[in-house]
Design a protein around this motif. Structure first.
Motif, PDB file in Angstrom:
ATOM      1  N   ALA A  85      14.799  95.495  43.122  1.00 14.43           N
ATOM      2  CA  ALA A  85      14.345  94.761  41.940  1.00 14.43           C
ATOM      3  C   ALA A  85      13.990  93.323  42.310  1.00 14.43           C
ATOM      4  N   GLN A  86      14.784  92.715  43.183  1.00 16.36           N
ATOM      5  CA  GLN A  86      14.513  91.337  43.601  1.00 16.36           C
ATOM      6  C   GLN A  86      13.242  91.259  44.446  1.00 16.36           C
ATOM      7  N   GLU A  87      13.072  92.221  45.326  1.00 11.98           N
ATOM      8  CA  GLU A  87      11.854  92.265  46.135  1.00 11.98           C
ATOM      9  C   GLU A  87      10.626  92.481  45.243  1.00 11.98           C
ATOM     10  N   ALA A  88      10.766  93.348  44.230  1.00 13.02           N
ATOM     11  CA  ALA A  88       9.649  93.626  43.323  1.00 13.02           C
ATOM     12  C   ALA A  88       9.272  92.401  42.511  1.00 13.02           C
ATOM     13  N   ARG A  89      10.256  91.601  42.111  1.00 18.74           N
ATOM     14  CA  ARG A  89       9.934  90.370  41.378  1.00 18.74           C
ATOM     15  C   ARG A  89       9.105  89.437  42.253  1.00 18.74           C
ATOM     16  N   TYR A  90       9.448  89.355  43.531  1.00 18.92           N
ATOM     17  CA  TYR A  90       8.651  88.539  44.452  1.00 18.92           C
ATOM     18  C   TYR A  90       7.225  89.079  44.561  1.00 18.92           C
ATOM     19  N   GLU A  91       7.097  90.394  44.690  1.00 15.93           N
ATOM     20  CA  GLU A  91       5.773  90.982  44.824  1.00 15.93           C
ATOM     21  C   GLU A  91       4.920  90.733  43.583  1.00 15.93           C
ATOM     22  N   GLU A  92       5.575  90.663  42.427  1.00 13.40           N
ATOM     23  CA  GLU A  92       4.849  90.447  41.171  1.00 13.40           C
ATOM     24  C   GLU A  92       4.517  88.980  40.941  1.00 13.40           C
ATOM     25  N   THR A  93       5.441  88.080  41.330  1.00 18.42           N
ATOM     26  CA  THR A  93       5.288  86.658  40.982  1.00 18.42           C
ATOM     27  C   THR A  93       4.996  85.747  42.172  1.00 18.42           C
ATOM     28  N   GLY A  94       5.277  86.229  43.391  1.00 20.59           N
ATOM     29  CA  GLY A  94       5.151  85.364  44.560  1.00 20.59           C
ATOM     30  C   GLY A  94       6.314  84.403  44.717  1.00 20.59           C
ATOM     31  N   ILE A  95       7.374  84.578  43.913  1.00 21.15           N
ATOM     32  CA  ILE A  95       8.544  83.705  43.957  1.00 21.15           C
ATOM     33  C   ILE A  95       9.681  84.414  44.686  1.00 21.15           C
ATOM     34  N   PHE A  96      10.161  83.799  45.757  1.00 20.67           N
ATOM     35  CA  PHE A  96      11.301  84.391  46.453  1.00 20.67           C
ATOM     36  C   PHE A  96      12.466  84.541  45.480  1.00 20.67           C
ATOM     37  N   THR A  97      13.091  85.709  45.516  1.00 18.35           N
ATOM     38  CA  THR A  97      14.179  86.022  44.595  1.00 18.35           C
ATOM     39  C   THR A  97      15.360  86.571  45.378  1.00 18.35           C
ATOM     40  N   ALA A  98      16.454  85.840  45.351  1.00 21.92           N
ATOM     41  CA  ALA A  98      17.714  86.266  45.976  1.00 21.92           C
ATOM     42  C   ALA A  98      18.818  85.710  45.092  1.00 21.92           C
ATOM     43  N   VAL A  99      19.224  86.501  44.103  1.00 18.39           N
ATOM     44  CA  VAL A  99      20.082  85.972  43.039  1.00 18.39           C
ATOM     45  C   VAL A  99      21.517  86.461  43.161  1.00 18.39           C
ATOM     46  N   THR A 100      22.421  85.544  42.868  1.00 20.11           N
ATOM     47  CA  THR A 100      23.837  85.863  42.841  1.00 20.11           C
ATOM     48  C   THR A 100      24.558  84.698  42.189  1.00 20.11           C
ATOM     49  N   GLU A 101      25.875  84.729  42.188  1.00 16.68           N
ATOM     50  CA  GLU A 101      26.608  83.572  41.677  1.00 16.68           C
ATOM     51  C   GLU A 101      26.565  82.454  42.709  1.00 16.68           C
ATOM     52  N   SER A 102      26.471  81.224  42.241  1.00 23.33           N
ATOM     53  CA  SER A 102      26.360  80.080  43.148  1.00 23.33           C
ATOM     54  C   SER A 102      26.982  78.841  42.537  1.00 23.33           C
ATOM     55  N   HIS A 103      27.515  77.989  43.417  1.00 23.67           N
ATOM     56  CA  HIS A 103      27.821  76.632  43.002  1.00 23.67           C
ATOM     57  C   HIS A 103      26.507  75.875  42.832  1.00 23.67           C
ATOM     58  N   LEU A 104      26.541  74.845  42.015  1.00 16.03           N
ATOM     59  CA  LEU A 104      25.368  74.019  41.758  1.00 16.03           C
ATOM     60  C   LEU A 104      25.682  72.582  42.164  1.00 16.03           C
ATOM     61  N   SER A 105      24.644  71.845  42.551  1.00 17.19           N
ATOM     62  CA  SER A 105      24.847  70.465  42.991  1.00 17.19           C
ATOM     63  C   SER A 105      25.004  69.494  41.828  1.00 17.19           C
ATOM     64  N   GLY A 106      24.803  69.965  40.610  1.00 21.98           N
ATOM     65  CA  GLY A 106      25.006  69.137  39.420  1.00 21.98           C
ATOM     66  C   GLY A 106      25.599  69.977  38.311  1.00 21.98           C
ATOM     67  N   GLU A 107      25.856  69.340  37.178  1.00 19.20           N
ATOM     68  CA  GLU A 107      26.445  70.074  36.053  1.00 19.20           C
ATOM     69  C   GLU A 107      25.560  71.254  35.653  1.00 19.20           C
ATOM     70  N   PRO A 108      26.170  72.383  35.298  1.00 16.14           N
ATOM     71  CA  PRO A 108      27.610  72.656  35.093  1.00 16.14           C
ATOM     72  C   PRO A 108      28.346  73.078  36.365  1.00 16.14           C
ATOM     73  N   TYR A 109      27.724  72.912  37.525  1.00 15.39           N
ATOM     74  CA  TYR A 109      28.349  73.099  38.836  1.00 15.39           C
ATOM     75  C   TYR A 109      28.578  74.546  39.248  1.00 15.39           C
ATOM     76  N   PHE A 110      28.353  75.498  38.366  1.00 14.51           N
ATOM     77  CA  PHE A 110      28.478  76.905  38.764  1.00 14.51           C
ATOM     78  C   PHE A 110      27.660  77.756  37.803  1.00 14.51           C
ATOM     79  N   ALA A 111      26.986  78.779  38.359  1.00 15.11           N
ATOM     80  CA  ALA A 111      26.172  79.656  37.508  1.00 15.11           C
ATOM     81  C   ALA A 111      26.052  81.036  38.140  1.00 15.11           C
ATOM     82  N   TYR A 112      25.775  82.009  37.278  1.00 13.12           N
ATOM     83  CA  TYR A 112      25.489  83.374  37.711  1.00 13.12           C
ATOM     84  C   TYR A 112      23.991  83.611  37.537  1.00 13.12           C
ATOM     85  N   ALA A 113      23.259  83.639  38.649  1.00 13.52           N
ATOM     86  CA  ALA A 113      21.846  84.007  38.588  1.00 13.52           C
ATOM     87  C   ALA A 113      21.788  85.522  38.725  1.00 13.52           C
ATOM     88  N   THR A 114      21.337  86.197  37.678  1.00 15.44           N
ATOM     89  CA  THR A 114      21.515  87.641  37.577  1.00 15.44           C
ATOM     90  C   THR A 114      20.214  88.415  37.759  1.00 15.44           C
TER      91      THR A 114
END
Length: 442
Positions: free
Chosen positions: A314-343
Protein backbone atom coordinates in the motif's frame (compact mmCIF):
# COMPACT_ATOMS: atom_id res chain seq x y z
CA UNK A 1 -40.72 -69.73 -5.30
CA UNK A 2 -42.59 -66.56 -4.34
CA UNK A 3 -40.94 -63.15 -4.08
CA UNK A 4 -41.83 -63.03 -0.39
CA UNK A 5 -39.99 -66.30 0.30
CA UNK A 6 -36.91 -65.14 -1.63
CA UNK A 7 -36.90 -61.88 0.29
CA UNK A 8 -37.14 -63.78 3.55
CA UNK A 9 -34.21 -66.02 2.63
CA UNK A 10 -32.06 -63.02 1.60
CA UNK A 11 -32.84 -60.94 4.67
CA UNK A 12 -29.44 -61.62 6.26
CA UNK A 13 -27.60 -60.30 3.19
CA UNK A 14 -29.90 -57.29 3.05
CA UNK A 15 -29.26 -56.43 6.69
CA UNK A 16 -25.52 -56.69 6.06
CA UNK A 17 -25.66 -54.37 3.03
CA UNK A 18 -27.84 -51.83 4.83
CA UNK A 19 -25.45 -51.84 7.79
CA UNK A 20 -22.47 -51.40 5.46
CA UNK A 21 -24.04 -48.41 3.70
CA UNK A 22 -25.07 -46.89 7.03
CA UNK A 23 -21.55 -47.32 8.35
CA UNK A 24 -20.04 -45.59 5.32
CA UNK A 25 -22.48 -42.72 5.65
CA UNK A 26 -21.61 -42.39 9.35
CA UNK A 27 -17.88 -42.28 8.62
CA UNK A 28 -18.39 -39.58 5.96
CA UNK A 29 -20.52 -37.54 8.34
CA UNK A 30 -18.00 -37.81 11.16
CA UNK A 31 -15.16 -36.77 8.84
CA UNK A 32 -16.93 -33.59 7.80
CA UNK A 33 -18.19 -32.87 11.34
CA UNK A 34 -14.68 -32.10 12.57
CA UNK A 35 -13.63 -29.79 9.77
CA UNK A 36 -12.33 -26.48 11.17
CA UNK A 37 -14.42 -23.47 10.09
CA UNK A 38 -11.61 -22.04 7.96
CA UNK A 39 -11.66 -25.13 5.72
CA UNK A 40 -15.37 -24.92 4.92
CA UNK A 41 -17.85 -22.41 3.54
CA UNK A 42 -18.03 -21.01 7.06
CA UNK A 43 -14.54 -19.55 6.83
CA UNK A 44 -14.48 -16.06 8.42
CA UNK A 45 -14.82 -13.50 5.65
CA UNK A 46 -12.25 -11.20 7.24
CA UNK A 47 -9.38 -13.55 6.36
CA UNK A 48 -10.45 -14.24 2.79
CA UNK A 49 -8.91 -11.07 1.28
CA UNK A 50 -5.45 -12.10 2.44
CA UNK A 51 -5.61 -15.23 0.29
CA UNK A 52 -5.00 -12.93 -2.67
CA UNK A 53 -1.80 -11.55 -1.11
CA UNK A 54 1.32 -13.30 -2.33
CA UNK A 55 3.97 -12.79 0.35
CA UNK A 56 7.01 -10.96 -0.96
CA UNK A 57 10.21 -13.02 -0.73
CA UNK A 58 12.56 -12.06 2.07
CA UNK A 59 15.70 -10.30 0.94
CA UNK A 60 18.36 -11.81 3.20
CA UNK A 61 21.54 -11.07 1.25
CA UNK A 62 24.11 -12.91 3.34
CA UNK A 63 26.38 -9.89 3.08
CA UNK A 64 26.29 -6.13 3.34
CA UNK A 65 28.12 -3.31 1.59
CA UNK A 66 30.58 -0.76 2.93
CA UNK A 67 27.79 1.81 2.81
CA UNK A 68 25.65 -0.48 4.95
CA UNK A 69 28.43 -0.76 7.50
CA UNK A 70 28.83 3.00 7.58
CA UNK A 71 25.08 3.37 8.11
CA UNK A 72 25.33 0.88 10.97
CA UNK A 73 28.23 2.77 12.55
CA UNK A 74 26.17 5.96 12.49
CA UNK A 75 23.28 4.15 14.21
CA UNK A 76 25.59 2.68 16.84
CA UNK A 77 26.93 6.17 17.56
CA UNK A 78 23.55 6.97 19.09
CA UNK A 79 24.05 4.29 21.74
CA UNK A 80 27.65 5.23 22.35
CA UNK A 81 26.43 8.76 23.11
CA UNK A 82 23.35 7.80 25.12
CA UNK A 83 24.29 4.82 27.28
CA UNK A 84 24.50 5.83 30.95
CA UNK A 85 27.65 4.37 32.45
CA UNK A 86 26.31 4.21 36.02
CA UNK A 87 23.24 2.12 35.15
CA UNK A 88 23.90 0.59 31.74
CA UNK A 89 20.55 1.92 30.45
CA UNK A 90 20.21 3.98 27.28
CA UNK A 91 18.20 7.17 26.81
CA UNK A 92 15.06 6.82 24.73
CA UNK A 93 15.71 10.19 23.03
CA UNK A 94 19.09 11.85 22.47
CA UNK A 95 20.38 13.40 25.71
CA UNK A 96 17.04 12.89 27.49
CA UNK A 97 17.67 10.71 30.58
CA UNK A 98 14.46 8.68 30.49
CA UNK A 99 13.46 5.32 29.09
CA UNK A 100 10.67 2.76 28.93
CA UNK A 101 10.82 -0.99 28.74
CA UNK A 102 10.08 -0.68 25.01
CA UNK A 103 13.14 1.50 24.38
CA UNK A 104 15.24 -0.64 26.71
CA UNK A 105 14.29 -3.60 24.55
CA UNK A 106 15.38 -1.60 21.53
CA UNK A 107 18.76 -1.05 23.17
CA UNK A 108 19.13 -4.82 23.60
CA UNK A 109 18.33 -5.28 19.90
CA UNK A 110 20.94 -2.63 19.07
CA UNK A 111 23.63 -4.42 21.09
CA UNK A 112 22.93 -7.81 19.52
CA UNK A 113 22.76 -6.32 16.02
CA UNK A 114 25.99 -4.37 16.48
CA UNK A 115 27.65 -7.60 17.60
CA UNK A 116 26.42 -9.49 14.53
CA UNK A 117 27.68 -6.71 12.29
CA UNK A 118 31.13 -6.72 13.93
CA UNK A 119 30.83 -3.19 15.30
CA UNK A 120 31.48 -4.55 18.80
CA UNK A 121 32.92 -7.86 19.91
CA UNK A 122 31.23 -10.50 22.06
CA UNK A 123 33.00 -9.27 25.20
CA UNK A 124 31.64 -5.73 24.85
CA UNK A 125 28.18 -7.04 24.06
CA UNK A 126 28.22 -9.23 27.17
CA UNK A 127 29.49 -6.36 29.33
CA UNK A 128 26.75 -4.01 28.13
CA UNK A 129 24.03 -6.65 28.56
CA UNK A 130 25.27 -7.60 32.02
CA UNK A 131 25.21 -3.99 33.19
CA UNK A 132 21.70 -3.53 31.81
CA UNK A 133 20.38 -6.72 33.42
CA UNK A 134 21.87 -5.77 36.78
CA UNK A 135 19.98 -2.47 36.70
CA UNK A 136 16.74 -4.13 35.63
CA UNK A 137 17.07 -6.47 38.61
CA UNK A 138 17.27 -3.42 40.90
CA UNK A 139 14.28 -1.49 39.55
CA UNK A 140 11.55 -0.51 41.94
CA UNK A 141 8.51 -2.06 40.33
CA UNK A 142 5.05 -0.57 40.08
CA UNK A 143 3.28 -1.87 43.20
CA UNK A 144 5.99 -4.55 43.46
CA UNK A 145 4.52 -6.21 40.40
CA UNK A 146 5.97 -5.14 37.03
CA UNK A 147 8.16 -2.34 35.65
CA UNK A 148 6.69 1.15 35.65
CA UNK A 149 5.97 2.78 32.29
CA UNK A 150 9.00 5.10 32.57
CA UNK A 151 12.29 5.34 34.50
CA UNK A 152 15.05 7.90 34.90
CA UNK A 153 18.11 6.38 33.23
CA UNK A 154 20.57 7.80 35.77
CA UNK A 155 18.73 7.36 39.07
CA UNK A 156 16.38 4.45 38.15
CA UNK A 157 13.52 6.39 39.76
CA UNK A 158 9.94 5.86 38.69
CA UNK A 159 9.05 8.92 36.61
CA UNK A 160 6.15 10.32 34.61
CA UNK A 161 6.38 11.16 30.90
CA UNK A 162 7.92 14.55 31.72
CA UNK A 163 10.68 12.63 33.55
CA UNK A 164 9.63 13.86 36.98
CA UNK A 165 9.70 11.37 39.87
CA UNK A 166 6.32 9.96 40.90
CA UNK A 167 5.90 7.93 44.06
CA UNK A 168 3.14 5.63 42.88
CA UNK A 169 4.16 5.48 39.22
CA UNK A 170 2.14 5.37 36.01
CA UNK A 171 1.22 1.69 35.92
CA UNK A 172 2.69 -0.93 33.64
CA UNK A 173 2.37 -1.34 29.89
CA UNK A 174 1.86 -4.96 28.86
CA UNK A 175 3.14 -4.19 25.36
CA UNK A 176 6.30 -2.54 26.68
CA UNK A 177 7.00 -5.38 29.07
CA UNK A 178 6.38 -7.95 26.33
CA UNK A 179 8.78 -6.03 24.09
CA UNK A 180 11.66 -6.39 26.53
CA UNK A 181 10.69 -9.99 27.24
CA UNK A 182 11.10 -10.62 23.50
CA UNK A 183 14.63 -9.30 23.68
CA UNK A 184 15.37 -11.48 26.72
CA UNK A 185 14.68 -14.40 24.42
CA UNK A 186 17.18 -12.95 21.95
CA UNK A 187 19.79 -12.60 24.71
CA UNK A 188 19.39 -16.21 25.79
CA UNK A 189 19.66 -17.31 22.17
CA UNK A 190 22.85 -15.36 21.46
CA UNK A 191 24.44 -15.34 24.93
CA UNK A 192 23.27 -18.44 26.81
CA UNK A 193 25.83 -17.67 29.51
CA UNK A 194 23.59 -14.73 30.51
CA UNK A 195 20.48 -16.89 30.91
CA UNK A 196 20.79 -16.99 34.74
CA UNK A 197 20.81 -13.16 34.86
CA UNK A 198 17.81 -13.01 32.54
CA UNK A 199 15.88 -15.51 34.63
CA UNK A 200 16.80 -13.65 37.82
CA UNK A 201 15.16 -10.51 36.40
CA UNK A 202 12.09 -12.39 35.22
CA UNK A 203 11.69 -14.07 38.60
CA UNK A 204 11.22 -10.65 40.21
CA UNK A 205 8.46 -9.66 37.74
CA UNK A 206 4.91 -10.94 38.22
CA UNK A 207 4.37 -11.63 34.52
CA UNK A 208 1.33 -13.75 35.25
CA UNK A 209 -0.48 -10.54 36.30
CA UNK A 210 -0.31 -9.18 32.74
CA UNK A 211 -1.61 -12.38 31.08
CA UNK A 212 -5.24 -13.10 31.91
CA UNK A 213 -7.51 -15.49 30.02
CA UNK A 214 -5.16 -15.48 27.03
CA UNK A 215 -5.00 -11.67 26.78
CA UNK A 216 -2.44 -9.00 27.64
CA UNK A 217 -3.44 -6.76 30.54
CA UNK A 218 -1.90 -3.40 31.44
CA UNK A 219 -2.65 -0.86 34.14
CA UNK A 220 -3.22 2.91 34.25
CA UNK A 221 -3.41 5.30 37.16
CA UNK A 222 -6.46 7.54 36.92
CA UNK A 223 -7.00 10.09 39.71
CA UNK A 224 -4.92 7.93 42.03
CA UNK A 225 -6.87 4.78 41.19
CA UNK A 226 -5.16 1.83 39.49
CA UNK A 227 -7.23 0.40 36.65
CA UNK A 228 -6.58 -2.70 34.57
CA UNK A 229 -7.22 -2.76 30.83
CA UNK A 230 -6.73 -5.06 27.87
CA UNK A 231 -3.74 -3.93 25.79
CA UNK A 232 -2.80 -4.37 22.18
CA UNK A 233 -4.35 -4.03 18.75
CA UNK A 234 -3.78 -6.10 15.61
CA UNK A 235 -0.08 -6.07 14.79
CA UNK A 236 1.35 -5.04 18.14
CA UNK A 237 -0.79 -7.56 20.01
CA UNK A 238 0.44 -10.52 17.97
CA UNK A 239 4.10 -9.43 18.24
CA UNK A 240 3.78 -9.07 22.01
CA UNK A 241 1.97 -12.41 22.30
CA UNK A 242 4.79 -14.17 20.45
CA UNK A 243 7.22 -12.68 22.96
CA UNK A 244 5.29 -14.01 25.95
CA UNK A 245 4.95 -17.43 24.33
CA UNK A 246 8.76 -17.66 24.28
CA UNK A 247 8.61 -17.96 28.06
CA UNK A 248 5.66 -20.31 28.28
CA UNK A 249 2.73 -17.93 28.74
CA UNK A 250 -0.60 -18.84 27.15
CA UNK A 251 -1.64 -15.79 25.10
CA UNK A 252 -3.92 -17.60 22.70
CA UNK A 253 -6.48 -14.80 22.48
CA UNK A 254 -3.82 -12.18 21.99
CA UNK A 255 -2.20 -14.07 19.13
CA UNK A 256 -5.50 -14.71 17.32
CA UNK A 257 -6.83 -11.94 15.08
CA UNK A 258 -10.16 -13.05 13.62
CA UNK A 259 -12.36 -11.94 16.52
CA UNK A 260 -11.11 -8.34 16.28
CA UNK A 261 -10.27 -7.96 12.60
CA UNK A 262 -11.78 -5.93 9.82
CA UNK A 263 -10.30 -5.25 6.41
CA UNK A 264 -9.99 -1.81 4.84
CA UNK A 265 -8.84 -1.38 1.25
CA UNK A 266 -6.00 1.10 0.82
CA UNK A 267 -4.46 1.56 -2.64
CA UNK A 268 -6.09 -1.73 -3.59
CA UNK A 269 -4.47 -3.66 -0.73
CA UNK A 270 -6.35 -5.42 2.11
CA UNK A 271 -5.17 -3.75 5.31
CA UNK A 272 -5.71 -5.55 8.66
CA UNK A 273 -7.46 -3.12 11.00
CA UNK A 274 -8.54 -3.76 14.58
CA UNK A 275 -12.25 -3.35 15.25
CA UNK A 276 -11.57 -2.15 18.79
CA UNK A 277 -11.09 1.55 19.45
CA UNK A 278 -7.82 3.22 20.43
CA UNK A 279 -8.26 4.51 24.00
CA UNK A 280 -11.94 3.62 23.68
CA UNK A 281 -12.63 6.62 21.43
CA UNK A 282 -10.66 6.56 18.15
CA UNK A 283 -10.56 3.89 15.41
CA UNK A 284 -7.35 1.88 15.72
CA UNK A 285 -4.06 2.75 13.98
CA UNK A 286 -2.19 0.58 11.44
CA UNK A 287 1.52 1.37 11.19
CA UNK A 288 4.61 -0.44 9.92
CA UNK A 289 6.45 -0.88 13.21
CA UNK A 290 5.10 -4.13 14.74
CA UNK A 291 5.52 -5.94 11.42
CA UNK A 292 9.09 -4.69 11.09
CA UNK A 293 9.91 -5.97 14.59
CA UNK A 294 8.26 -9.31 13.89
CA UNK A 295 10.16 -9.87 10.66
CA UNK A 296 13.55 -8.55 11.76
CA UNK A 297 13.61 -10.20 15.17
CA UNK A 298 11.51 -13.38 15.03
CA UNK A 299 11.04 -13.97 11.31
CA UNK A 300 7.49 -13.77 9.95
CA UNK A 301 4.88 -16.44 10.40
CA UNK A 302 2.62 -17.13 7.41
CA UNK A 303 -0.08 -14.72 8.57
CA UNK A 304 2.15 -11.81 9.57
CA UNK A 305 4.08 -12.21 6.30
CA UNK A 306 0.88 -11.64 4.31
CA UNK A 307 -0.20 -8.74 6.51
CA UNK A 308 3.22 -7.11 6.23
CA UNK A 309 3.28 -7.56 2.46
CA UNK A 310 -0.09 -5.84 2.07
CA UNK A 311 0.92 -2.97 4.39
CA UNK A 312 4.18 -2.47 2.51
CA UNK A 313 2.55 -2.67 -0.93
CA UNK A 314 0.00 0.00 0.00
CA UNK A 315 2.86 2.38 0.81
CA UNK A 316 4.65 1.57 -2.43
CA UNK A 317 1.39 2.07 -4.36
CA UNK A 318 0.88 5.51 -2.81
CA UNK A 319 4.33 6.49 -4.08
CA UNK A 320 3.53 5.16 -7.55
CA UNK A 321 0.31 7.19 -7.58
CA UNK A 322 1.63 10.44 -6.07
CA UNK A 323 5.41 10.39 -6.51
CA UNK A 324 5.73 10.94 -2.73
CA UNK A 325 7.95 8.57 -0.80
CA UNK A 326 5.80 6.82 1.80
CA UNK A 327 7.22 4.96 4.80
CA UNK A 328 4.79 5.45 7.66
CA UNK A 329 4.90 4.37 11.26
CA UNK A 330 4.90 5.87 14.73
CA UNK A 331 7.59 8.52 15.21
CA UNK A 332 8.88 11.11 17.58
CA UNK A 333 8.58 14.65 16.23
CA UNK A 334 11.05 17.52 16.51
CA UNK A 335 8.29 19.86 17.70
CA UNK A 336 4.93 19.72 19.42
CA UNK A 337 3.13 17.40 19.97
CA UNK A 338 6.45 15.48 19.85
CA UNK A 339 4.92 12.12 18.91
CA UNK A 340 2.55 10.89 16.20
CA UNK A 341 1.26 7.78 14.48
CA UNK A 342 1.57 8.13 10.71
CA UNK A 343 -0.78 5.39 9.56
CA UNK A 344 -1.70 3.34 6.54
CA UNK A 345 -5.17 3.39 8.08
CA UNK A 346 -6.03 5.23 11.26
CA UNK A 347 -8.75 7.20 12.92
CA UNK A 348 -11.22 5.96 10.34
CA UNK A 349 -9.43 6.84 7.08
CA UNK A 350 -6.31 6.03 5.05
CA UNK A 351 -3.01 7.84 5.55
CA UNK A 352 -4.15 9.70 8.66
CA UNK A 353 -1.51 11.06 11.04
CA UNK A 354 -2.79 10.91 14.60
CA UNK A 355 -1.70 12.00 18.04
CA UNK A 356 -2.02 9.56 20.92
CA UNK A 357 -5.10 11.48 22.01
CA UNK A 358 -6.70 10.94 18.59
CA UNK A 359 -6.23 14.37 17.01
CA UNK A 360 -5.33 14.48 13.32
CA UNK A 361 -2.08 16.22 12.26
CA UNK A 362 -1.36 15.18 8.66
CA UNK A 363 1.21 17.97 8.23
CA UNK A 364 3.56 15.98 10.48
CA UNK A 365 3.68 12.87 8.26
CA UNK A 366 7.29 11.66 8.17
CA UNK A 367 9.15 9.50 5.69
CA UNK A 368 10.34 7.40 8.61
CA UNK A 369 13.96 6.30 8.64
CA UNK A 370 13.21 3.09 10.52
CA UNK A 371 10.36 2.13 8.16
CA UNK A 372 12.50 2.74 5.06
CA UNK A 373 15.44 0.72 6.40
CA UNK A 374 13.16 -2.00 7.79
CA UNK A 375 11.18 -2.56 4.58
CA UNK A 376 14.39 -2.44 2.55
CA UNK A 377 15.95 -5.14 4.71
CA UNK A 378 12.88 -7.37 4.60
CA UNK A 379 11.83 -7.03 0.96
CA UNK A 380 14.70 -5.28 -0.84
CA UNK A 381 12.75 -3.70 -3.71
CA UNK A 382 13.82 -0.91 -6.04
CA UNK A 383 11.41 1.35 -4.18
CA UNK A 384 12.87 0.64 -0.72
CA UNK A 385 16.39 1.07 -2.08
CA UNK A 386 15.46 4.48 -3.49
CA UNK A 387 14.01 5.56 -0.14
CA UNK A 388 17.14 4.57 1.78
CA UNK A 389 19.28 6.38 -0.79
CA UNK A 390 17.17 9.53 -0.35
CA UNK A 391 17.55 9.38 3.43
CA UNK A 392 21.36 9.13 3.27
CA UNK A 393 21.59 12.91 3.29
CA UNK A 394 20.06 13.31 6.76
CA UNK A 395 22.42 10.98 8.64
CA UNK A 396 24.43 12.65 11.41
CA UNK A 397 27.70 10.74 11.98
CA UNK A 398 28.17 12.45 15.34
CA UNK A 399 24.66 11.82 16.65
CA UNK A 400 22.92 9.00 14.79
CA UNK A 401 19.96 8.66 12.43
CA UNK A 402 17.14 11.18 12.90
CA UNK A 403 13.50 10.16 12.62
CA UNK A 404 13.17 11.02 8.94
CA UNK A 405 11.91 13.72 6.57
CA UNK A 406 8.68 15.66 6.93
CA UNK A 407 6.65 14.92 3.81
CA UNK A 408 5.01 18.35 3.57
CA UNK A 409 8.13 20.53 3.85
CA UNK A 410 11.02 18.22 3.00
CA UNK A 411 12.72 19.30 6.23
CA UNK A 412 14.44 16.82 8.49
CA UNK A 413 12.55 15.54 11.50
CA UNK A 414 15.61 15.98 13.70
CA UNK A 415 14.38 14.05 16.73
CA UNK A 416 16.91 11.25 17.29
CA UNK A 417 15.82 8.16 19.18
CA UNK A 418 16.80 4.74 20.44
CA UNK A 419 13.98 3.04 18.54
CA UNK A 420 14.95 4.38 15.11
CA UNK A 421 18.66 3.68 15.51
CA UNK A 422 17.97 0.20 16.86
CA UNK A 423 15.77 -0.61 13.86
CA UNK A 424 18.47 0.63 11.49
CA UNK A 425 20.96 -1.72 13.17
CA UNK A 426 18.51 -4.64 13.20
CA UNK A 427 17.71 -4.02 9.52
CA UNK A 428 21.33 -4.09 8.46
CA UNK A 429 21.98 -7.18 10.58
CA UNK A 430 18.98 -8.84 8.89
CA UNK A 431 20.42 -8.08 5.45
CA UNK A 432 23.64 -9.79 6.45
CA UNK A 433 22.47 -12.64 8.67
CA UNK A 434 18.67 -12.95 8.79
CA UNK A 435 16.32 -12.67 11.82
CA UNK A 436 17.98 -12.16 15.20
CA UNK A 437 16.19 -15.16 16.74
CA UNK A 438 17.79 -17.54 14.25
CA UNK A 439 21.32 -18.68 13.70
CA UNK A 440 23.22 -16.25 11.50
CA UNK A 441 23.15 -16.97 7.78
CA UNK A 442 26.70 -17.53 6.62
Amino acid sequence: MSFRKNLKRARGHIVFLVALVAGLLLVLWLETLGDPPQMTEGRPDTMRPFEEVTPLPLAIRGEISEQDLENARIAWTYFQNNTIEETGLANSVHNYPSTTMWETGSYVVAILSAERLGLIDAEEAETRLTSLLESLAQLRLFQDTLPNKAYHTRTLELVDYSNKPVELGLGWSALDVARIVATFGLIERRHPELAPQVEAVLNTWALDRMVQDGELIGTNVVAGEVRENQEGRVGYEQYASKAMMLFGFDVYRGYEVVDNLMVKRVEGQPIPVDTRLHRGTTPAFVVSEPYLFDGLEFGFDARSHRFATAIYRAQEARYEETGIFTAVTESHLSGEPYFAYATVWGGGSPWAVMTFQGDRIDSRRTVATKAAFGWDALFGTDYTSAMVETLQGIADPEKGWPEGIYEETGETNTSTTANTNAVVLASLAFKATGPLMREAVE
